[in-house]
Scaffold this motif. Structure first.
Motif, PDB file in Angstrom:
ATOM      1  N   GLY A 224      -9.064   4.435  21.050  1.00 15.81           N
ATOM      2  CA  GLY A 224      -8.218   5.363  20.289  1.00 15.81           C
ATOM      3  C   GLY A 224      -6.754   5.218  20.628  1.00 15.81           C
ATOM      4  N   GLY A 225      -6.455   5.044  21.930  1.00 19.91           N
ATOM      5  CA  GLY A 225      -5.051   4.859  22.319  1.00 19.91           C
ATOM      6  C   GLY A 225      -4.462   3.593  21.724  1.00 19.91           C
ATOM      7  N   VAL A 226      -5.224   2.491  21.765  1.00 22.65           N
ATOM      8  CA  VAL A 226      -4.732   1.235  21.186  1.00 22.65           C
ATOM      9  C   VAL A 226      -4.508   1.390  19.690  1.00 22.65           C
ATOM     10  N   SER A 227      -5.427   2.078  19.026  1.00 27.62           N
ATOM     11  CA  SER A 227      -5.291   2.262  17.569  1.00 27.62           C
ATOM     12  C   SER A 227      -4.059   3.077  17.232  1.00 27.62           C
ATOM     13  N   ARG A 228      -3.862   4.153  17.999  1.00 24.36           N
ATOM     14  CA  ARG A 228      -2.671   4.982  17.742  1.00 24.36           C
ATOM     15  C   ARG A 228      -1.381   4.219  18.046  1.00 24.36           C
ATOM     16  N   GLY A 229      -1.369   3.437  19.120  1.00 18.57           N
ATOM     17  CA  GLY A 229      -0.159   2.654  19.442  1.00 18.57           C
ATOM     18  C   GLY A 229       0.142   1.620  18.374  1.00 18.57           C
ATOM     19  N   THR A 230      -0.929   0.936  17.890  1.00 19.37           N
ATOM     20  CA  THR A 230      -0.708  -0.049  16.824  1.00 19.37           C
ATOM     21  C   THR A 230      -0.162   0.599  15.568  1.00 19.37           C
ATOM     22  N   ARG A 231      -0.709   1.761  15.239  1.00 17.35           N
ATOM     23  CA  ARG A 231      -0.223   2.470  14.051  1.00 17.35           C
ATOM     24  C   ARG A 231       1.238   2.898  14.200  1.00 17.35           C
ATOM     25  N   MET A 232       1.594   3.357  15.378  1.00 10.85           N
ATOM     26  CA  MET A 232       2.990   3.761  15.619  1.00 10.85           C
ATOM     27  C   MET A 232       3.931   2.569  15.529  1.00 10.85           C
ATOM     28  N   ARG A 233       3.519   1.397  16.057  1.00 10.41           N
ATOM     29  CA  ARG A 233       4.372   0.218  15.964  1.00 10.41           C
ATOM     30  C   ARG A 233       4.550  -0.219  14.511  1.00 10.41           C
ATOM     31  N   ARG A 234       3.474  -0.147  13.739  1.00  8.50           N
ATOM     32  CA  ARG A 234       3.577  -0.519  12.329  1.00  8.50           C
ATOM     33  C   ARG A 234       4.520   0.416  11.583  1.00  8.50           C
ATOM     34  N   VAL A 235       4.394   1.710  11.860  1.00  7.81           N
ATOM     35  CA  VAL A 235       5.306   2.670  11.210  1.00  7.81           C
ATOM     36  C   VAL A 235       6.749   2.405  11.606  1.00  7.81           C
ATOM     37  N   GLU A 236       6.973   2.090  12.891  1.00  3.43           N
ATOM     38  CA  GLU A 236       8.334   1.822  13.356  1.00  3.43           C
ATOM     39  C   GLU A 236       8.907   0.570  12.690  1.00  3.43           C
ATOM     40  N   ARG A 237       8.073  -0.483  12.585  1.00  2.00           N
ATOM     41  CA  ARG A 237       8.549  -1.703  11.927  1.00  2.00           C
ATOM     42  C   ARG A 237       8.841  -1.446  10.457  1.00  2.00           C
ATOM     43  N   ALA A 238       7.977  -0.672   9.798  1.00  6.51           N
ATOM     44  CA  ALA A 238       8.219  -0.373   8.388  1.00  6.51           C
ATOM     45  C   ALA A 238       9.513   0.399   8.207  1.00  6.51           C
ATOM     46  N   VAL A 239       9.783   1.345   9.121  1.00  6.59           N
ATOM     47  CA  VAL A 239      11.046   2.106   9.033  1.00  6.59           C
ATOM     48  C   VAL A 239      12.239   1.190   9.244  1.00  6.59           C
ATOM     49  N   GLN A 240      12.137   0.259  10.206  1.00  2.86           N
ATOM     50  CA  GLN A 240      13.246  -0.672  10.447  1.00  2.86           C
ATOM     51  C   GLN A 240      13.494  -1.564   9.238  1.00  2.86           C
ATOM     52  N   VAL A 241      12.394  -2.068   8.649  1.00  8.62           N
ATOM     53  CA  VAL A 241      12.543  -2.941   7.481  1.00  8.62           C
ATOM     54  C   VAL A 241      13.161  -2.173   6.320  1.00  8.62           C
ATOM     55  N   MET A 242      12.686  -0.963   6.093  1.00 10.19           N
ATOM     56  CA  MET A 242      13.242  -0.162   4.999  1.00 10.19           C
ATOM     57  C   MET A 242      14.712   0.167   5.242  1.00 10.19           C
ATOM     58  N   GLY A 243      15.044   0.451   6.519  1.00 11.00           N
ATOM     59  CA  GLY A 243      16.451   0.724   6.829  1.00 11.00           C
ATOM     60  C   GLY A 243      17.329  -0.484   6.574  1.00 11.00           C
ATOM     61  N   SER A 244      16.846  -1.676   6.971  1.00  9.84           N
ATOM     62  CA  SER A 244      17.630  -2.895   6.735  1.00  9.84           C
ATOM     63  C   SER A 244      17.802  -3.165   5.248  1.00  9.84           C
ATOM     64  N   VAL A 245      16.705  -3.006   4.499  1.00  8.07           N
ATOM     65  CA  VAL A 245      16.792  -3.227   3.048  1.00  8.07           C
ATOM     66  C   VAL A 245      17.751  -2.237   2.415  1.00  8.07           C
ATOM     67  N   LEU A 246      17.705  -0.986   2.850  1.00  5.64           N
ATOM     68  CA  LEU A 246      18.600   0.023   2.289  1.00  5.64           C
ATOM     69  C   LEU A 246      20.057  -0.287   2.620  1.00  5.64           C
ATOM     70  N   ALA A 247      20.320  -0.738   3.870  1.00  3.71           N
ATOM     71  CA  ALA A 247      21.697  -1.074   4.248  1.00  3.71           C
ATOM     72  C   ALA A 247      22.230  -2.236   3.424  1.00  3.71           C
ATOM     73  N   VAL A 248      21.402  -3.283   3.246  1.00  2.00           N
ATOM     74  CA  VAL A 248      21.829  -4.432   2.428  1.00  2.00           C
ATOM     75  C   VAL A 248      22.073  -4.012   0.998  1.00  2.00           C
ATOM     76  N   ALA A 249      21.222  -3.134   0.480  1.00  2.00           N
ATOM     77  CA  ALA A 249      21.403  -2.678  -0.896  1.00  2.00           C
ATOM     78  C   ALA A 249      22.699  -1.893  -1.051  1.00  2.00           C
ATOM     79  N   VAL A 250      23.022  -1.054  -0.053  1.00  2.00           N
ATOM     80  CA  VAL A 250      24.271  -0.278  -0.117  1.00  2.00           C
ATOM     81  C   VAL A 250      25.477  -1.199  -0.074  1.00  2.00           C
ATOM     82  N   VAL A 251      25.430  -2.242   0.786  1.00  2.00           N
ATOM     83  CA  VAL A 251      26.555  -3.182   0.877  1.00  2.00           C
ATOM     84  C   VAL A 251      26.742  -3.921  -0.441  1.00  2.00           C
ATOM     85  N   PHE A 252      25.663  -4.435  -1.016  1.00  6.04           N
ATOM     86  CA  PHE A 252      25.782  -5.155  -2.275  1.00  6.04           C
ATOM     87  C   PHE A 252      26.252  -4.235  -3.394  1.00  6.04           C
TER      88      PHE A 252
END
Length: 312
Positions: A26-54
């Motif tokens: 359960g701990g491994v599953s929760r940690g993996t899920r948290m890392r995936r959510v964090e990566r998705a937030v980072q990717v979305m933030g980067s895409v949003l920043a690039v979109a704002v600049v363009f």
């Protein structure tokens, strides 16, 4: 009862066998899920920043395009824009004998606007003028508003500095030194003196060359033997450019575009139609007036501070 409670709790804890495998999974599953959510937030933030600049770049380019396109003007009082329906009858009426007017030429000239020059063009002009002097330039800096360009000069271990200001006829003032007339009827003033008069920077030397063209446009060059205008000079460092070399640089036709832009900017400022201002009187002074109003050369012991137009 109270004495038996700790004993009972210890016995219960000793017999307890936690499901370590399920807890770890359960701990491994929760940690993996948290890392995936964090990566998705980072990717979305980067895409949003690039979109704002363009989006900002696209909006800026659209505004520049819309700002540089001048509307067609009309000579009819009270009408600031000439529409297609207003100009079509005069262009297609077969029965009128009225001679053609100069409105199209006026429209063309207004849409072209006053001559301008960019900072990149000023840097390129100074580089081309330094190419034949044997001195290398670096750290170029220019401003198209106020029309000034500067660079650090190097010749072996020696380092110097030069800055050139260009001003229109409405902002021209007489230079310091004895005036000299060149073959193209330009007037040149040369002044050399210490960098300061308060005892500081005793090794610093400044060469000021003012060239006034026949049309009244002036180019003022300040050269020092220090790395910048305000820094001290290393002991024994000479001026890297001689006065004749600076005069040849200022008298070059490479500055024609900058001179035309300075003339247009100072004329607009004198009429109250522009934002550029050199801080000088708006009266026009011709080269002949400069010859009659030239100030005598300052004594070398305590020269006045050099006039430097539009330095910021």
């Amino acid at each position: 009862m109270r004495d038996d409670l700790p004993h009972a709790m210890r016995e219960t804890a000793r017999k307890l066998e936690p499901d370590v495998g399920r807890l770890a999974a359960g701990g491994v599953s929760r940690g993996t899920r948290m890392r995936r959510v964090e990566r998705a937030v980072q990717v979305m933030g980067s895409v949003l920043a690039v979109a704002v600049v363009f989006a900002g770049v696209a909006l800026f380019e659209n505004r520049n395009r819309s700002g540089t396109a001048s509307p067609a003007t009309s000579n009819t009082p009270g009408n600031g824009f000439a529409t297609a329906t207003a100009t079509a009858p005069s262009a297609t009426a077969p029965t009128t004998n009225t001679p053609s007017t100069t409105a199209p030429d006026a429209t063309t000239s207004s849409s072209a606007g006053p001559p301008q020059i960019s900072a990149e063009e000023l840097d390129s002009t100074l580089k081309s003028c330094l190419s034949g002097t044997g001195v290398t330039g670096r750290d170029y800096a220019a401003a198209s508003t106020g029309i000034t360009v500067s660079a650090q000069l190097t010749d072996g271990p020696n380092v110097g500095f030069i800055a050139i200001d260009i001003a229109g006829p409405e902002a021209a003032l007489p230079g310091r030194g004895t005036p000299q007339i060149l073959t193209d009827q330009s007037v040149v003033y040369i002044s050399t003196g210490p960098g300061t008069s308060d005892g500081r920077h005793v090794d610093k030397t400044e060469l000021t060359v003012t060239l006034v063209r026949p049309d009244g446009t002036s180019l003022v060059a300040l050269e020092t033997n220090s790395p910048s205008e305000k820094n001290a000079a290393a002991p024994g460092t000479p001026l890297l450019l001689a006065a004749k070399q600076v005069i040849a640089m200022l008298d070059s036709p490479a500055w024609d575009s900058a001179a035309a832009a300075a003339s247009a900017a100072s004329a607009a400022s004198a009429q109250g139609n522009g934002s550029w201002s050199s801080g000088r009187p708006s009266s026009t002074i011709s080269p002949q007036d400069l010859l009659t109003t030239a100030s005598p050369p300052a004594p070398p012991s305590s020269p006045p501070p050099p006039f430097w137009p539009n330095r910021r």
